[in-house]
Design a protein around this motif. Structure first.
Motif, mmCIF file in Angstrom:
data_model
loop_
_atom_site.group_PDB
_atom_site.id
_atom_site.type_symbol
_atom_site.label_atom_id
_atom_site.label_comp_id
_atom_site.label_asym_id
_atom_site.label_seq_id
_atom_site.Cartn_x
_atom_site.Cartn_y
_atom_site.Cartn_z
ATOM 1 N N ALA A 79 0.841 -1.203 0.000
ATOM 2 C CA ALA A 79 0.000 0.000 0.000
ATOM 3 C C ALA A 79 0.878 1.256 0.000
ATOM 4 N N HIS A 80 1.987 1.195 0.697
ATOM 5 C CA HIS A 80 2.937 2.317 0.753
ATOM 6 C C HIS A 80 3.523 2.594 -0.647
ATOM 7 N N GLU A 81 3.952 1.539 -1.321
ATOM 8 C CA GLU A 81 4.525 1.718 -2.662
ATOM 9 C C GLU A 81 3.456 2.219 -3.640
ATOM 10 N N LEU A 82 2.235 1.682 -3.493
ATOM 11 C CA LEU A 82 1.134 2.148 -4.333
ATOM 12 C C LEU A 82 0.890 3.639 -4.086
ATOM 13 N N GLY A 83 1.028 4.044 -2.833
ATOM 14 C CA GLY A 83 0.888 5.461 -2.476
ATOM 15 C C GLY A 83 1.890 6.315 -3.227
ATOM 16 N N HIS A 84 3.145 5.901 -3.250
ATOM 17 C CA HIS A 84 4.158 6.652 -4.002
ATOM 18 C C HIS A 84 3.731 6.781 -5.462
ATOM 19 N N LEU A 85 3.227 5.687 -6.006
ATOM 20 C CA LEU A 85 2.860 5.684 -7.426
ATOM 21 C C LEU A 85 1.699 6.644 -7.692
ATOM 22 N N GLN A 116 13.804 4.530 -9.839
ATOM 23 C CA GLN A 116 13.481 3.622 -8.749
ATOM 24 C C GLN A 116 13.354 4.405 -7.457
ATOM 25 N N ARG A 117 12.564 3.826 -6.584
ATOM 26 C CA ARG A 117 12.414 4.406 -5.253
ATOM 27 C C ARG A 117 12.569 3.253 -4.293
ATOM 28 N N THR A 118 13.521 3.343 -3.426
ATOM 29 C CA THR A 118 13.848 2.220 -2.551
ATOM 30 C C THR A 118 13.590 2.575 -1.114
ATOM 31 N N GLY A 119 12.986 1.624 -0.427
ATOM 32 C CA GLY A 119 13.058 1.636 1.014
ATOM 33 C C GLY A 119 12.112 2.556 1.708
ATOM 34 N N CYS A 120 12.321 2.671 2.984
ATOM 35 C CA CYS A 120 11.394 3.395 3.835
ATOM 36 C C CYS A 120 11.785 4.860 3.925
ATOM 37 N N MET A 121 12.948 5.203 3.478
ATOM 38 C CA MET A 121 13.365 6.605 3.457
ATOM 39 C C MET A 121 13.942 6.900 2.084
ATOM 40 N N LEU A 128 7.671 12.968 1.674
ATOM 41 C CA LEU A 128 7.046 12.048 0.729
ATOM 42 C C LEU A 128 6.839 10.685 1.380
ATOM 43 N N GLU A 129 7.780 10.278 2.232
ATOM 44 C CA GLU A 129 7.623 9.003 2.939
ATOM 45 C C GLU A 129 6.418 9.062 3.875
ATOM 46 N N GLN A 130 6.264 10.202 4.553
ATOM 47 C CA GLN A 130 5.122 10.371 5.452
ATOM 48 C C GLN A 130 3.822 10.326 4.664
#
Ligand SMILES: [Zn+2]
Length: 163
Positions: A79-85, A116-121, A128-130
């Motif tokens: 869900a977090h990665e989908l959020g970035h997208l 690419q976007r990696t990781g939790c930070m 953007l992570e928040q």
């Protein structure tokens, strides 16, 4: 902290794409988003660097979400990665990433992968992570409140009728 309006709107937009029939799972939502964008989204597990939960790779013709193998709360990461997208957090160009990480410096990878976007930070700061975290929390919360499938709705109605 309540989710920002853009996050709330993005979660609403994703849930609007949910199939009207059958179970609405997170992976089905990912499929629906992919169909809506006209670009495949692939899900896969991978051995990512320690401490990394997920990675979003943007190829010329598709997106790939990699989830750390054996992660217990993989749906949260997905869900977090989908959020970035959906929030348009693009990540960093792979050529730059390759310069920082020699493991990535294969010419194949560079020619196929855009960002690419990696990781939790991420490199674009914690905001953007928040946002992606807020998106994941709200999406999973609202998903949990949807009836999980038609069978369970029927059961609830039967329960009401006979109860
Ligand atoms: Zn992230």
């Amino acid at each position: 902290m309540p989710a920002s309006r853009s996050v709330t709107r993005a979660v609403g937009a994703v849930l609007d794409l949910a199939p009207r029939r059958g179970e609405v799972s997170l992976t089905r939502l990912v499929d629906a988003v992919s169909e809506d964008r006209g670009r495949p989204i692939e899900l896969t597990t991978a051995d990512l660097p320690p401490g990394v939960c997920g990675q979003w790779r943007q190829y010329v013709d598709r997106d790939v979400f990699l989830i750390q193998k054996g992660l217990p709360a993989w749906d949260r990461t997905l869900a977090h990665e989908l959020g970035h997208l959906v929030l348009g957090h693009e990540g960093i160009p792979v050529v730059d990433a390759a310069l920082e990480n020699t493991e990535m410096a294969s010419s194949d990878l560079i020619s196929y992968m855009l960002n690419q976007r990696t990781g939790c930070m991420g490199p674009n700061g914690e905001d953007l992570e928040q946002e992606a975290e807020d998106f994941a929390a709200l999406l999973l919360y609202r998903l949990g409140r949807l009836p999980s499938d038609r069978a369970s709705i029927v059961q609830v109605r039967l329960g009401e009728a006979f109860g």
